[in-house]
Design a protein around this motif. Structure first.
Motif, short mmCIF file in Angstrom:
data_model
loop_
_atom_site.label_atom_id
_atom_site.label_comp_id
_atom_site.label_asym_id
_atom_site.label_seq_id
_atom_site.Cartn_x
_atom_site.Cartn_y
_atom_site.Cartn_z
N ASP A 129 5.63 -14.46 -7.83
CA ASP A 129 6.41 -15.01 -6.73
C ASP A 129 7.13 -13.92 -5.95
O ASP A 129 7.20 -13.95 -4.72
CB ASP A 129 7.40 -16.05 -7.23
CG ASP A 129 6.72 -17.32 -7.71
OD1 ASP A 129 5.55 -17.57 -7.33
OD2 ASP A 129 7.36 -18.09 -8.46
N LEU A 130 7.66 -12.94 -6.68
CA LEU A 130 8.34 -11.82 -6.03
C LEU A 130 7.35 -11.03 -5.17
O LEU A 130 7.65 -10.65 -4.03
CB LEU A 130 8.98 -10.91 -7.09
CG LEU A 130 9.84 -9.76 -6.61
CD1 LEU A 130 10.95 -10.22 -5.69
CD2 LEU A 130 10.42 -9.02 -7.82
N SER A 131 6.17 -10.83 -5.69
CA SER A 131 5.10 -10.14 -4.95
C SER A 131 4.79 -10.89 -3.66
O SER A 131 4.66 -10.27 -2.60
CB SER A 131 3.86 -10.06 -5.84
OG SER A 131 2.76 -9.56 -5.14
N GLY A 132 4.71 -12.20 -3.72
CA GLY A 132 4.45 -13.01 -2.53
C GLY A 132 5.58 -12.94 -1.51
O GLY A 132 5.33 -12.80 -0.32
N LEU A 133 6.81 -13.03 -1.98
CA LEU A 133 7.97 -12.95 -1.09
C LEU A 133 8.01 -11.63 -0.32
O LEU A 133 8.34 -11.60 0.86
CB LEU A 133 9.26 -13.08 -1.89
CG LEU A 133 9.83 -14.45 -2.13
CD1 LEU A 133 11.02 -14.37 -3.07
CD2 LEU A 133 10.23 -15.12 -0.83
N LEU A 134 7.71 -10.55 -1.02
CA LEU A 134 7.81 -9.21 -0.43
C LEU A 134 6.52 -8.75 0.24
O LEU A 134 6.49 -7.68 0.84
CB LEU A 134 8.21 -8.20 -1.51
CG LEU A 134 9.59 -8.42 -2.12
CD1 LEU A 134 9.81 -7.47 -3.29
CD2 LEU A 134 10.68 -8.27 -1.08
N ALA A 135 5.47 -9.57 0.14
CA ALA A 135 4.16 -9.20 0.69
C ALA A 135 3.70 -7.85 0.14
O ALA A 135 3.23 -6.98 0.87
CB ALA A 135 4.18 -9.21 2.21
N LEU A 136 3.88 -7.69 -1.18
CA LEU A 136 3.45 -6.48 -1.88
C LEU A 136 2.48 -6.85 -3.00
O LEU A 136 2.66 -7.87 -3.66
CB LEU A 136 4.64 -5.76 -2.53
CG LEU A 136 5.65 -5.08 -1.63
CD1 LEU A 136 6.81 -4.56 -2.45
CD2 LEU A 136 4.99 -3.94 -0.86
N GLU A 137 1.50 -6.02 -3.22
CA GLU A 137 0.59 -6.22 -4.34
C GLU A 137 1.37 -6.01 -5.64
O GLU A 137 2.25 -5.13 -5.70
CB GLU A 137 -0.57 -5.23 -4.28
CG GLU A 137 -1.51 -5.46 -3.12
CD GLU A 137 -2.24 -6.79 -3.22
OE1 GLU A 137 -2.62 -7.19 -4.34
OE2 GLU A 137 -2.42 -7.43 -2.17
N PRO A 138 1.05 -6.77 -6.69
CA PRO A 138 1.73 -6.56 -7.97
C PRO A 138 1.66 -5.11 -8.47
O PRO A 138 2.62 -4.61 -9.05
CB PRO A 138 1.01 -7.52 -8.92
CG PRO A 138 0.51 -8.61 -8.03
CD PRO A 138 0.15 -7.92 -6.73
N ALA A 139 0.56 -4.43 -8.20
CA ALA A 139 0.42 -3.03 -8.63
C ALA A 139 1.40 -2.12 -7.90
O ALA A 139 1.83 -1.09 -8.43
CB ALA A 139 -1.00 -2.55 -8.42
N THR A 140 1.78 -2.47 -6.69
CA THR A 140 2.78 -1.71 -5.93
C THR A 140 4.18 -2.07 -6.39
O THR A 140 5.07 -1.22 -6.46
CB THR A 140 2.62 -2.00 -4.42
OG1 THR A 140 1.30 -1.67 -4.02
CG2 THR A 140 3.62 -1.22 -3.59
N LEU A 141 4.38 -3.34 -6.70
CA LEU A 141 5.68 -3.84 -7.11
C LEU A 141 6.08 -3.36 -8.51
O LEU A 141 7.25 -3.06 -8.75
CB LEU A 141 5.66 -5.37 -7.07
CG LEU A 141 6.94 -6.10 -7.39
CD1 LEU A 141 8.07 -5.68 -6.46
CD2 LEU A 141 6.70 -7.61 -7.31
N SER A 142 5.13 -3.26 -9.39
CA SER A 142 5.41 -2.93 -10.79
C SER A 142 6.23 -1.64 -10.98
O SER A 142 7.23 -1.64 -11.70
CB SER A 142 4.11 -2.86 -11.59
OG SER A 142 4.39 -2.65 -12.95
N PRO A 143 5.87 -0.52 -10.33
CA PRO A 143 6.68 0.69 -10.51
C PRO A 143 8.11 0.53 -9.97
O PRO A 143 9.06 1.10 -10.52
CB PRO A 143 5.93 1.77 -9.73
CG PRO A 143 4.60 1.22 -9.43
CD PRO A 143 4.67 -0.26 -9.55
N LEU A 144 8.26 -0.24 -8.90
CA LEU A 144 9.61 -0.50 -8.37
C LEU A 144 10.45 -1.24 -9.40
O LEU A 144 11.61 -0.91 -9.62
CB LEU A 144 9.53 -1.34 -7.08
CG LEU A 144 8.86 -0.71 -5.87
CD1 LEU A 144 8.70 -1.73 -4.75
CD2 LEU A 144 9.66 0.48 -5.39
#
Length: 151
Positions: free
Chosen positions: A62-77
């Motif tokens: 859901d966070l990935s969808g809200l931010l329009a980021l791929e999970p692979a990009t979001l994970s390190p953040l």
């Protein structure tokens, strides 16, 4: 500076929406940098925190969808924000396959300091708030149009 012939040239740099958006994005994000550094945040991390302050707890999906980021990009953040103590990632109680992201007390408390960011950005831009709100509305329409064009 726009030359007279660039107005008639559909390939002139000055006429490209993508160029204007790209430069504006870089410049606006650069305005945030000195405001976010004392909080220990980068701009992408700030966006994660904004989403969590508004919606936590959230699944990574859901966070990935809200931010329009791929999970692979979001994970390190998320890993970096977890390492500094602003959030926790835990398996969701109802579904062990899902990771739930929640704020720590320290992460929730950081919101108070972040309240200073939006007015500081508006002041640094030196543009009327109404103009910025109109720009936001126009960009939101651009985002929606690009989503529709991909489906």
């Amino acid at each position: 500076m726009v030359s007279p012939q660039s107005i008639d040239d559909p390939l002139s740099l000055e006429q490209q929406v993508c160029f204007a958006l790209s430069v504006a994005s870089r410049n606006v994000v650069a305005l945030y940098r000195p405001l976010l550094e004392p909080m220990g945040l980068t701009h992408p991390q700030y966006l994660v925190m904004l989403a969590l302050w508004q919606h936590a707890p959230l699944s990574v999906k859901d966070l990935s969808g809200l931010l329009a980021l791929e999970p692979a990009t979001l994970s390190p953040l998320l890993k970096r924000l977890e390492a500094v103590g602003y959030l926790r990632r835990e398996r969701a109680a109802g579904d062990e396959r899902q990771l739930a992201v929640t704020l720590t007390d320290e992460g929730a408390a950081l919101r108070e300091r972040a309240l200073e960011i939006p007015p500081a950005v508006v002041a640094r831009l030196g543009m009327p708030l109404e103009e910025l709100m109109g720009l936001h509305a126009a960009l939101t329409r651009v985002i929606e149009a690009t989503k529709r064009s991909r489906s």
